[in-house]
Scaffold this motif. Sequence first.
Motif, PDB file in Angstrom:
ATOM      1  N   LYS A 105      93.793  56.196  81.816  1.00 36.53           N
ATOM      2  CA  LYS A 105      93.563  54.946  82.520  1.00 36.53           C
ATOM      3  C   LYS A 105      92.071  54.568  82.216  1.00 36.53           C
ATOM      4  CE  LYS A 105      97.021  54.513  86.034  1.00 36.53           C
ATOM      5  NZ  LYS A 105      97.218  54.330  87.329  1.00 36.53           N
ATOM      6  N   THR A 106      91.184  55.490  82.441  1.00 40.04           N
ATOM      7  CA  THR A 106      89.918  55.214  82.124  1.00 40.04           C
ATOM      8  C   THR A 106      89.162  55.196  80.753  1.00 40.04           C
ATOM      9  OG1 THR A 106      89.218  57.406  82.354  1.00 40.04           O
ATOM     10  CG2 THR A 106      89.269  55.971  84.447  1.00 40.04           C
ATOM     11  N   THR A 107      90.212  55.679  79.930  1.00 37.49           N
ATOM     12  CA  THR A 107      89.800  55.561  78.501  1.00 37.49           C
ATOM     13  C   THR A 107      90.053  54.292  77.842  1.00 37.49           C
ATOM     14  OG1 THR A 107      90.519  57.809  78.035  1.00 37.49           O
ATOM     15  CG2 THR A 107      90.240  56.509  76.221  1.00 37.49           C
ATOM     16  N   SER A 108      89.019  53.299  77.423  1.00 37.01           N
ATOM     17  CA  SER A 108      88.969  52.035  77.340  1.00 37.01           C
ATOM     18  C   SER A 108      90.141  51.644  76.076  1.00 37.01           C
ATOM     19  CB  SER A 108      87.778  51.495  76.780  1.00 37.01           C
ATOM     20  OG  SER A 108      87.156  51.957  75.688  1.00 37.01           O
ATOM     21  N   SER A 109      89.924  52.536  75.114  1.00 38.09           N
ATOM     22  CA  SER A 109      90.869  52.224  73.893  1.00 38.09           C
ATOM     23  C   SER A 109      92.657  52.373  74.255  1.00 38.09           C
ATOM     24  CB  SER A 109      90.609  53.238  72.611  1.00 38.09           C
ATOM     25  OG  SER A 109      90.932  54.515  73.176  1.00 38.09           O
ATOM     26  N   LYS A 110      92.824  53.185  75.223  1.00 39.45           N
ATOM     27  CA  LYS A 110      94.137  53.403  75.718  1.00 39.45           C
ATOM     28  C   LYS A 110      94.461  52.271  76.548  1.00 39.45           C
ATOM     29  CE  LYS A 110      94.692  57.461  74.112  1.00 39.45           C
ATOM     30  NZ  LYS A 110      95.191  57.862  72.949  1.00 39.45           N
ATOM     31  N   ILE A 111      93.861  51.611  77.311  1.00 43.77           N
ATOM     32  CA  ILE A 111      93.970  50.629  78.344  1.00 43.77           C
ATOM     33  C   ILE A 111      94.486  49.381  77.695  1.00 43.77           C
ATOM     34  CG2 ILE A 111      93.202  49.027  80.216  1.00 43.77           C
ATOM     35  CD1 ILE A 111      91.120  51.265  81.123  1.00 43.77           C
ATOM     36  N   HIS A 112      94.089  49.010  76.719  1.00 42.34           N
ATOM     37  CA  HIS A 112      94.338  47.397  76.309  1.00 42.34           C
ATOM     38  C   HIS A 112      95.309  47.693  74.824  1.00 42.34           C
ATOM     39  CE1 HIS A 112      91.377  46.061  78.842  1.00 42.34           C
ATOM     40  NE2 HIS A 112      90.447  46.913  78.384  1.00 42.34           N
ATOM     41  N   ASP A 113      95.961  48.726  74.489  1.00 34.76           N
ATOM     42  CA  ASP A 113      96.485  48.867  73.350  1.00 34.76           C
ATOM     43  C   ASP A 113      98.155  48.979  73.701  1.00 34.76           C
ATOM     44  OD1 ASP A 113      97.802  49.058  70.841  1.00 34.76           O
ATOM     45  OD2 ASP A 113      96.958  51.210  70.320  1.00 34.76           O
ATOM     46  N   PRO A 114      98.943  47.794  73.709  1.00 33.57           N
ATOM     47  CA  PRO A 114     100.152  48.102  74.089  1.00 33.57           C
ATOM     48  C   PRO A 114     101.084  48.868  73.310  1.00 33.57           C
ATOM     49  CG  PRO A 114      99.787  45.710  73.337  1.00 33.57           C
ATOM     50  CD  PRO A 114      98.449  46.501  73.302  1.00 33.57           C
ATOM     51  N   ALA A 115     100.685  49.067  72.102  1.00 31.49           N
ATOM     52  CA  ALA A 115     101.555  50.138  71.001  1.00 31.49           C
ATOM     53  C   ALA A 115     101.344  51.555  71.574  1.00 31.49           C
ATOM     54  CB  ALA A 115     100.951  49.795  69.694  1.00 31.49           C
ATOM     55  N   ASP A 116     100.147  51.806  72.143  1.00 30.86           N
ATOM     56  CA  ASP A 116     100.122  53.101  72.592  1.00 30.86           C
ATOM     57  C   ASP A 116     101.010  53.492  73.735  1.00 30.86           C
ATOM     58  OD1 ASP A 116      99.153  55.833  72.864  1.00 30.86           O
ATOM     59  OD2 ASP A 116      97.324  55.165  73.995  1.00 30.86           O
ATOM     60  N   ASP A 117     101.847  54.316  73.813  1.00 35.02           N
ATOM     61  CA  ASP A 117     102.705  54.645  75.088  1.00 35.02           C
ATOM     62  C   ASP A 117     102.268  55.853  75.699  1.00 35.02           C
ATOM     63  OD1 ASP A 117     103.450  56.361  73.063  1.00 35.02           O
ATOM     64  OD2 ASP A 117     105.600  55.945  73.274  1.00 35.02           O
ATOM     65  N   SER A 118     101.120  56.322  75.470  1.00 34.24           N
ATOM     66  CA  SER A 118     100.696  57.585  76.148  1.00 34.24           C
ATOM     67  C   SER A 118     100.910  57.557  77.782  1.00 34.24           C
ATOM     68  CB  SER A 118      99.447  58.113  75.896  1.00 34.24           C
ATOM     69  OG  SER A 118      98.359  57.220  75.986  1.00 34.24           O
ATOM     70  N   LEU A 119     100.338  56.191  78.191  1.00 34.74           N
ATOM     71  CA  LEU A 119     100.558  55.881  79.842  1.00 34.74           C
ATOM     72  C   LEU A 119     101.931  56.108  80.166  1.00 34.74           C
ATOM     73  CD1 LEU A 119      97.757  53.142  80.428  1.00 34.74           C
ATOM     74  CD2 LEU A 119      97.823  55.713  81.299  1.00 34.74           C
ATOM     75  N   THR A 120     102.832  55.394  79.532  1.00 36.31           N
ATOM     76  CA  THR A 120     104.372  55.384  80.188  1.00 36.31           C
ATOM     77  C   THR A 120     104.864  56.539  79.804  1.00 36.31           C
ATOM     78  OG1 THR A 120     104.851  54.686  77.758  1.00 36.31           O
ATOM     79  CG2 THR A 120     104.380  52.821  79.659  1.00 36.31           C
ATOM     80  N   GLN A 121     104.569  57.645  78.671  1.00 39.04           N
ATOM     81  CA  GLN A 121     105.005  58.804  78.456  1.00 39.04           C
ATOM     82  C   GLN A 121     104.656  59.579  79.720  1.00 39.04           C
ATOM     83  OE1 GLN A 121     107.362  59.904  76.482  1.00 39.04           O
ATOM     84  NE2 GLN A 121     107.604  57.548  75.768  1.00 39.04           N
ATOM     85  N   CYS A 122     103.354  59.579  80.079  1.00 37.80           N
ATOM     86  CA  CYS A 122     102.910  60.532  81.017  1.00 37.80           C
ATOM     87  C   CYS A 122     103.466  60.195  82.583  1.00 37.80           C
ATOM     88  CB  CYS A 122     101.191  60.095  81.387  1.00 37.80           C
ATOM     89  SG  CYS A 122     100.461  61.437  82.156  1.00 37.80           S
ATOM     90  N   TYR A 123     103.721  58.917  82.907  1.00 38.46           N
ATOM     91  CA  TYR A 123     104.388  58.602  84.117  1.00 38.46           C
ATOM     92  C   TYR A 123     105.848  59.007  84.168  1.00 38.46           C
ATOM     93  CZ  TYR A 123     101.154  55.086  86.347  1.00 38.46           C
ATOM     94  OH  TYR A 123     100.259  54.403  86.861  1.00 38.46           O
ATOM     95  N   LEU A 124     106.645  58.652  82.817  1.00 37.70           N
ATOM     96  CA  LEU A 124     107.856  59.358  83.058  1.00 37.70           C
ATOM     97  C   LEU A 124     107.986  60.961  83.000  1.00 37.70           C
ATOM     98  CD1 LEU A 124     109.599  57.400  79.795  1.00 37.70           C
ATOM     99  CD2 LEU A 124     110.018  57.314  82.238  1.00 37.70           C
TER     100      LEU A 124
END
Length: 164
Positions: free
Chosen positions: A65-84
Motif C-alpha cells: 500500500k505504501t509503494t506508490s507505483s502499486k497504489i495507482h495502477d488498477p491493472a496490478d492486482d497484487s493488493l487484491t491477491q494479498c487480501y484474498l
Amino acid sequence: MGKFLKFPLVGLADDVDAILSSLCHKTLNLASGPPYHQMLYSLRISRNNFRGAASILFERLQRLKTTSSKIHDPADDSLTQCYLMMINTLSSVRQEDAYILAEQKVDGVAPPQWGIGQGKKLLKRQIITLETLRKEYQAELDRVAAIESGQFPFVDPRDDMDIL
C-alpha cells in the motif's frame, strides 16, 4: 520454493522462521527482491500456523500500500491477491480465532530525531479481524472499479491536503 519446504527442518523450523521474518522486514523492494514473504507464508502454512501466515501477509499488504507505483495502477492486482490470500488463510481457523495482531504507524505523529529504539513508539497494535479484511478487500475492489470507469478523485482521499 517447493524444494525449500522439502528440507528436513527438524529442530530448526523456529530459527528459519525468525530468519525469514527478519529478512521480510529488511527487504526494501518487494517487487524485485527475493520472495521472503512468500517463503515465510509457505513455511507457516506447512506448520499449520495460519494466523502467523496471515500476519506476514498483512505486513506485505501494508508495504504494498505504501509503494506508490502499486497504489495507482488498477491493472496490478497484487493488493487484491494479498487480501484474498489473507481472507482464505484466516477462513481456515475457527471463527473466534480469525484475527491477527498487527502493528501500524500512528497517523499524525511526525518522527522526531530518532534515538535507538524510539521508532517502535510510533507504532500501535491493532486487532485485524476477518470481517475487517473483507471490508477492506471490498473497498479495494470498489476503488479499482471506480478508477477503471473514470470516476476517481484528483487526490487520494487519505491525504489531508487543502485544495485551492
